[in-house]
Enzyme design. Structure first.
Site, short mmCIF file in Angstrom:
data_model
loop_
_atom_site.label_atom_id
_atom_site.label_comp_id
_atom_site.label_asym_id
_atom_site.label_seq_id
_atom_site.Cartn_x
_atom_site.Cartn_y
_atom_site.Cartn_z
N CYS A 166 1.07 -9.01 -9.33
CA CYS A 166 -0.04 -8.20 -8.80
C CYS A 166 -0.80 -7.48 -9.91
O CYS A 166 -1.70 -6.70 -9.63
CB CYS A 166 0.49 -7.27 -7.72
SG CYS A 166 1.19 -8.24 -6.37
N HIS A 304 -2.16 2.09 -8.66
CA HIS A 304 -1.70 0.80 -8.13
C HIS A 304 -0.94 1.00 -6.81
O HIS A 304 -0.86 0.07 -6.01
CB HIS A 304 -0.77 0.13 -9.14
CG HIS A 304 -0.04 -1.06 -8.59
ND1 HIS A 304 -0.66 -2.28 -8.41
CD2 HIS A 304 1.23 -1.21 -8.12
CE1 HIS A 304 0.21 -3.13 -7.89
NE2 HIS A 304 1.35 -2.51 -7.70
N HIS A 340 -3.09 -4.36 0.16
CA HIS A 340 -2.73 -4.85 -1.17
C HIS A 340 -3.22 -6.30 -1.31
O HIS A 340 -2.61 -7.21 -0.76
CB HIS A 340 -1.22 -4.76 -1.36
CG HIS A 340 -0.76 -5.11 -2.74
ND1 HIS A 340 -1.61 -5.56 -3.73
CD2 HIS A 340 0.48 -5.04 -3.30
CE1 HIS A 340 -0.91 -5.77 -4.84
NE2 HIS A 340 0.35 -5.47 -4.60
#
Lengths: 414, 83
Positions: A166, A304, A340
């Site tokens: 990610c 994040h 996400h």
């Protein structure tokens, strides 16, 4: 970094995106400032429905339905974002050679969706592999999304994927900047893409790990830093930037969204899934050092945090360590609104904050109703936007599984 | 299946591959590739779809038989006569 010659300074001149709540930057920014989540609930083939972010965009604006059918969802999103970015930048390839243009796309994973679909397909034929599609290999090669972009735009320079879990979107942005600095290409299309909502396995794996968000209202399921957070909301999406060297961008009179001032990547070297705050703070400090910046030069830290218990705590600890004495730094989280977007997360979240250079607003972190004391952050922007006197530098965090960290710092171009 | 039915099936399969393709006024004797946006992967899609619908295995050596609409019908007629 401003002491550098213009041909060693890298700027963002175009943005193309597909997010679960928007398909262009203007709409996206408006919805982020309003905190408007459009997270929905989707059916998954073998498991209970789950909250997810699904993108709606003009899928046939830049290529035919037939090509979308042959290619992948990641390719479809990539082609849309790439064309939008090139158009946004006002590039018609009279000023850049297509063989000196590179396409670098970050992916968390690729091929999972296509493989699951194909296994399901042959299950309808008693698992007779004669029914396995000839499209499987071209769809699942790792360069597929970037390759679909080159076919659609006729770009003959290099294209490949950057796999960095990610952190991949940021990693591809860094890759593009580096290739420009090396003179390997003159124009870089780079960013990140995710088609993850098409894979039940990705949902099931997060669920098995106890990290898949659940909430009766899907728009409230993504809630980083909140006591009631219970995991990740998976989204699809994409964001591609055009990057140019400053001398060339100025030469053609390009609009400049911002300058890549600093970046860093490092590895935890410890655990498959658990993030590690000390290494994250090291990564932030390395990016600051590369840009010749101090923590108090950063106006916005875009986190994040994904809404997992331990992940959010680790990042907050890292941010407190770096920015604890920087009262002018404000902090927000975009995943609370869009979920996400995996490989697209870093770049998509950064894009949502770039307009702050113009409007001086920090978009809010939503669903932060009961802040976790272990996630205490100085100047967290919760539930409504905050206006600053000026926004001159944004730091974007993006971390991934198997211990990969990335930080990108964008400065306002002045 | 009759020749007309086979022709309709082939056109339906092609239309499913390329929804934007204009299949109404095709010259039945001219190569499909010259008239539609079809490449070798698309022809493999036609082969696969025939396999799925009729359990028909078309050997690679016979692929040229699928070049035009007429040659498709000629090739498929004996193979689909009991369908």
């Amino acid at each position: 970094m401003t002491g550098k010659p213009d041909n060693q300074r890298i700027v963002i001149t175009g943005v193309g995106l597909a997010a679960p709540n928007a398909s262009n930057l203007t709409e996206y920014r408006e919805k982020l400032l309003k905190g408007q989540s459009e997270i929905t609930t989707i059916d998954l083939r073998y498991m209970d429905p789950a909250p997810a972010g699904v993108c709606t965009f003009a899928e046939t604006r830049y290529r035919k339905k037939k090509e979308n059918k042959r290619g992948t969802r990641a390719g479809c999103i990539s082609v849309y974002c790439a064309h939008e970015a090139v158009n946004d930048a006002g590039i018609d390839f009279s000023e850049y050679d297509k063989d000196k243009t590179g396409v670098y796309l970050g992916l968390t994973e690729h091929g999972t969706v296509e493989t699951e679909n194909e296994v399901y397909n042959i299950s309808q034929f008693d698992y007779n592999t004669d029914y396995w599609t000839h499209h499987h290999n071209p769809r699942t090669v790792l360069n597929n999304p970037a390759g679909e972009v080159t076919m659609s735009l006729g770009i003959t320079g290099p294209h490949y994927s950057v796999g960095a879990a990610c952190a991949a979107g940021n990693a591809a942005l860094i890759q593009g900047a580096q290739m420009l600095l090396l003179g390997e290409v003159d124009l870089a299309l780079c960013g990140g893409i995710s088609e993850c909502v098409g894979s039940f396995g990705i949902f099931a794996s997060f669920k098995a790990q106890g990290a898949l968000a659940q909430h009766v209202d899907p728009t409230k399921a993504s809630r980083p830093f909140d006591m009631a957070r219970n995991g990740i909301v998976i989204s699809e999406g994409g964001c591609i930037y055009t990057l140019e060297r400053l001398d060339r961008a100025k030469g053609r009179g390009a609009r400049i969204y911002g300058e890549i001032a600093g970046y860093a990547m490092n590895s935890d070297a410890r655990d498959f899934v658990l993030p590690y705050g000390p290494r994250q703070s090291e990564c932030m400090r390395k990016a600051l050092a590369k840009g010749g910046l101090n923590p108090d030069d950063i106006d916005i830290v875009n986190t994040h945090a994904t809404g997992t218990r331990q992940g959010d705590i680790e990042e907050c600890r890292a941010i407190r360590e770096v920015f604890g004495n920087s009262p002018s730094t404000y902090i927000n989280n975009t995943k609370s609104i869009i979920g996400h977007a995996m490989g697209a997360a870093g770049v998509l979240e950064l894009a949502g904050n770039l307009p702050a250079f113009e409007d001086n607003l920090v978009h809010p972190t939503i669903n932060l109703d009961d802040p976790d004391p272990e996630c205490e952050l100085p100047n967290i922007v919760a539930n409504r936007p905050v206006e600053l006197k000026a926004v001159k530098a944004i730091l974007n965090n993006s971390f991934g599984m198997v211990g990969i960290n990335s930080v990108v710092i964008i400065k306002k171009y002045e | 299946m009759t020749r007309d039915e086979i022709k309709d099936v082939v056109l339906e399969i092609i239309q499913d591959i390329d929804e934007d393709g204009e299949v109404e006024n095709l010259n039945a004797d001219a190569p499909l590739r010259d008239q539609l946006d079809l490449d070798s992967m698309d022809f493999l899609d036609i082969v696969m779809e025939l396999r799925k619908r009729y359990q028909l295995q078309i050997p690679e050596g016979d692929y040229p038989e699928l070049a035009s609409l007429s040659s498709c019908v000629n090739y498929l007629e004996p193979r689909l006569k009991d369908v």
